[in-house]
Write an enzyme that holds these catalytic residues in place. Structure first.
Site, PDB file in Angstrom:
ATOM      1  N   ALA A  33      30.576  -5.570  28.153  1.00 43.27           N
ATOM      2  CA  ALA A  33      29.627  -4.961  29.086  1.00 43.27           C
ATOM      3  C   ALA A  33      29.586  -5.730  30.405  1.00 43.27           C
ATOM      4  CB  ALA A  33      28.236  -4.910  28.456  1.00 43.27           C
ATOM      5  N   GLU A  34      29.659  -7.063  30.333  1.00 38.93           N
ATOM      6  CA  GLU A  34      29.663  -7.871  31.554  1.00 38.93           C
ATOM      7  C   GLU A  34      30.930  -7.601  32.359  1.00 38.93           C
ATOM      8  OE1 GLU A  34      27.894 -10.727  34.144  1.00 38.93           O
ATOM      9  OE2 GLU A  34      27.112  -9.627  32.425  1.00 38.93           O
ATOM     10  N   TYR A  35      32.063  -7.479  31.667  1.00 40.24           N
ATOM     11  CA  TYR A  35      33.331  -7.142  32.334  1.00 40.24           C
ATOM     12  C   TYR A  35      33.208  -5.778  33.024  1.00 40.24           C
ATOM     13  CZ  TYR A  35      38.282  -6.069  32.982  1.00 40.24           C
ATOM     14  OH  TYR A  35      39.495  -5.733  33.529  1.00 40.24           O
ATOM     15  N   LYS A 125      40.488   7.657  15.288  1.00 40.68           N
ATOM     16  CA  LYS A 125      39.518   7.611  14.190  1.00 40.68           C
ATOM     17  C   LYS A 125      38.169   8.067  14.734  1.00 40.68           C
ATOM     18  CE  LYS A 125      37.673   4.543  10.603  1.00 40.68           C
ATOM     19  NZ  LYS A 125      36.251   4.830  10.885  1.00 40.68           N
TER      20      LYS A 125
END
Length: 790
Positions: A33-35, A125
């Site tokens: 999330a930070e990336y 999947k």
């Protein structure tokens, strides 16, 4: 002042560094999330300044329990789960196992030494709910959930409302019976619209598309299901009566021709490296797909190879799910609380500042044990990285130490149980080796209050009444809590003393429901021995171990007195588990509860004699090895047993006769000293005699009667089961053969006596025909069992 160009350059450098750490070093330093936030900031800046976009910018890269409310459906062919791979090396290991399993069936490699490659079918999947659709003569007649793999919920009325599931197959050529398996899911757009409508009407929103799909499909009112934006995608088949193509992709293509939806991303590839390339491509497209996925599934293309590879306990050897990296986020550790489980284990639980992780709000996470807290270096107040392992289970994976506040507090295990106030003690690990026992501290802390502790009592009873244990229908967690809190139940045995008036007084009970619960308790009084052993909740004794103990020993009376060294003669029962079992039955409280259960009407079924293969199975040399006499290994034990004439008393006497010991050829000085020192201790001599006495009592002694083995009708024969059995599971068929004395093997050889071939039998049947081995179909097998009384 920082210019836009400088900010863009800094963001690109930081993202490149994180890319290198993630993809090359496999050492990510920030959560996904930070990336994503850094990436979004760069993208926004480049949108404002398109003249600063360059080709090397990161933005330009091409990147089960069945519900009681539903009827139950038994799956003719079990709906197994898949094994998981989380790294590329794990997927390569899977490919290696496949190629090794196929052996000579796999064509040879090329002249340059490159090995032959296996063809795989690849597909995303889907993150939904697995279902089974049964078609007979082309008409949909039943829909069911996966459930526990053997038994699912009948949701026929609900699956009929899913718009892209055909009620009648198109075209022609389909088998008379065709069971289609696949996933019911909800698209991202449909999920967003559903939650938007819920917000407008003041209703409850769903956390993620999977929960929304599962909740929608399991509605008791099909009209509600029909109002939800559900879709279906097929990925395979179950029971079939008729012919189908002989490849995985061929079957799916046939399903598509009959109007059954399959994945638009389905692809066949050659070799594991091509499979990995597919995985990476789908990973890059993951967020752009109209539905949620959590990985990629790979299946061996050829069905005859699938049959040859077969299955392990709960998963096929010819398929695997390669999961995507877990979703992570940063949040704050607000506190650590401690929960008490069924065995008294006191487990730390992280209370977190709520944060969205992979579409779910996470506010709690397991910390496993205090060793894990120490490993993480965790303190209350820390900023931590939270991961939903496999996109499901929240866990704390890392502390961001540079963000630790000055007032951070250490985590301490409580000295008293948070539920009952009893002392909390650290477990001790006892390791036995070479005649010595070494004690060390374990990772688990336990409340010593046992069933005086309400938390332990509640969990023990919940386990006791569960479906795979005593199977008391209608006795859920909420009712157990009421019974314990009202002090109507203080052990599992008290369930069988409940009166109608006591149950009627509980919250939520009326006259009919009270009588139904008491009837369910009464109906549970005739469990099999295996179910009863499992229900007792013996530490480290799961369902399979309970079955093994019941089959081998044949009676609760033998298990009650069995010594650890005797239990360790049974297959897959290690000495540590054997000591757990022995300690459980030696405990006075446990013995009292078991006595009360039997006195209050619990009558065990399927009790009998010791299993035939264990009659006279023990040897004096093996007994010596189990005594762990210093210096006496397997070879020395055989020499000593022979010198003593297979007589324990003679061996004890021999142990103190130094000249006779020296005369034993090949016996080492260390072994002689170890033997003499061991039997010089009266407690060791008494222990050896006690083990021998019990072997004799059980009929396992080397001098015991062997007629039980010879008398079984299939003793000495090797049988093989292949294909699908319709009237029973393969496990049930195996158990029946073993009860008649046969050995059930996984492959056909010249020593095989008979092969049972059900529908779908492949290479094993062909091999049996080549060798001229007798073959029975299912009807013949059932008739043969009936003749033998099996």
């Amino acid at each position: 002042m920082t210019t836009a160009a400088q900010r863009i350059a800094a963001l690109r450098a930081e993202l490149d560094q994180h890319n290198h750490r993630y993809y090359v070093l496999d050492q990510p330093s920030i959560p996904d999330a930070e990336y994503d936030r850094l990436f979004s900031a760069l993208k926004a800046l480049e949108a404002e300044h398109p003249e600063l976009i360059t080709a090397d910018s990161p933005t330009q890269r091409v990147g089960g329990q069945a519900l009681a409310e539903f009827g139950q459906v038994r799956h003719e062919v079990p709906m197994l789960s898949l094994g998981n791979a989380f790294a590329e090396d794990e997927l390569r290991d899977f490919d290696r196992r496949v190629r090794e399993g196929l052996g000579e069936q796999l064509p040879a490699g090329d002249l340059f030494g490159a090995g032959a490659e296996v063809a795989y079918v690849c597909e995303p999947k889907l993150d939904g709910l697995a279902v089974s659709l049964r078609y007979e003569d082309g008409v949909l007649v039943r829909g069911a959930t996966r459930g526990d793999g053997s038994t699912g919920e009948d949701i026929t009325a609900n699956v009929r409302t899913v718009r892209n599931i055909p009620l009648r197959l198109l075209d022609s050529g389909w088998p008379r019976v065709l069971e289609v398996r696949g996933e019911v899911y909800m698209s991202r757009a449909g999920f967003d619209a559903l939650n938007a409508r819920a917000l407008e009407s003041g209703g409850k929103t769903f956390a993620n598309p999977r929960n929304a799909a599962a909740g929608s499909l399991r509605q008791l009112d099909p009209k509600i299901t029909a109002s939800r934006p559900l879709s279906f995608c097929a990925y395979g088949i179950g029971q079939v009566e008729g012919s189908l193509p002989d490849t995985q992709s061929g079957i799916l293509a046939a399903l598509k021709g009959w109007g059954v939806p399959i994945s638009a991303e389905l692809q066949q590839v050659q070799g594991i490296e091509a499979a990995l390339a597919y995985y990476r491509r789908i990973g890059e497209q993951r967020d752009a797909l109209p539905y949620e996925i959590d990985g990629v599934v790979f299946k061996v293309e050829r069905l005859d190879w699938q049959r040859e590879l077969g299955f392990r306990a709960r998963e096929p050897r010819w398929a695997i799910a390669h999961k995507f990296p877990a979703r992570e986020e940063l949040t704050e550790l607000l506190d650590v609380e401690f929960q008490v489980g069924r065995t008294g284990a006191v487990t730390p639980v992280a209370r977190l500042k709520p944060v969205q992780v992979a579409g779910v709000t996470v506010s709690n996470a397991t910390l496993h044990n205090m060793d894990e807290v120490l490993r993480l270096g965790l303190m209350i107040g820390d900023t931590v990285i939270i991961r939903r392992a496999g996109d499901v289970i929240p866990q704390v994976v890392q502390v961001v130490r540079e963000r630790r506040p000055a007032d951070a507090r250490a985590v301490h295990i409580p000295e008293q149980c948070p539920v009952c106030g009893s002392a909390v003690e650290r477990t001790q690990l006892l390791k036995r080796s070479k005649g010595r026992a070494q004690v060390s501290e374990g990772a688990i802390y336990r409340c010593v209050g046992r069933l005086r502790c309400q938390a332990q009592l509640k969990q023990a009873i919940i386990h006791f009444v569960s479906r795979r244990a005593m199977d008391i229908d209608g006795l859920g967690e909420r009712i157990v809590e009421q019974l314990v809190e009202a002090e109507l139940v203080q052990s599992p045995a008290d369930l069988y003393t409940l009166s109608f008036e006591q149950v009627l007084a509980l919250e939520g009970f009326a006259e009919l429901s009270s009588r139904n619960l008491l009837a369910a308790i009464e109906a549970s009084k005739r469990p099999t021995l295996a179910r009863f052993i499992y229900a007792l909740g013996i530490p480290d004794v799961g369902e399979e171990t309970a079955k093994r103990l019941a089959r081998a020993l044949g009676s609760l009376a033998r298990l009650d007195v069995a010594l650890p060294e005797v239990l360790a003669w049974l297959p897959d029962i290690g000495l540590e588990v054997a000591h757990e079992i022995h300690s459980f039955f030696a405990d006075a409280h446990n013995r009292t509860v078991i006595t009360q259960l039997l006195a209050r009407g619990v009558l065990l079924q399927e009790e009998g004699e010791l299993q035939a293969e264990f009659a006279a199975c023990a040897r004096l040399a093996e007994l010596l090895a189990r005594l762990e006499i210093p210096g006496v290994a397997a070879t020395g034990a055989k020499r000593l047993a022979a010198a003593a004439g297979e007589d324990l008393e003679a061996l004890i006497a021999l142990s103190q006769d130094w000249l006779s010991l020296k005369a034993i050829k090949g016996l080492t000085e260390k072994a002689r000293e170890g033997l003499r020192g061991f039997f010089a201790v009266p407690a060791n001599t008494a222990r050896a005699r006690a083990i021998e006495a019990q072997l004799r009592d059980f009929g396992m002694h080397w001098q015991s009667e062997r007629r039980a083995v010879a008398g079984l009708p299939l003793a000495g024969q090797t049988w093989v089961l292949t294909g699908t059995l319709e009237s029973m599971s393969r496990d049930e068929g195996k158990a029946k053969l073993e009860a008649l004395g046969a050995k059930v093997a996984g492959s056909v050889s010249a020593k095989t006596h008979c092969v049972v071939a059900g529908p779908g039998a492949g290479s094993k049947l062909a091999r049996a025909n080549e060798l001229g081995i007798a073959v029975l179909d299912e009807a013949g097998f059932i008739a043969r069992l009936a003749e033998l009384g099996g």
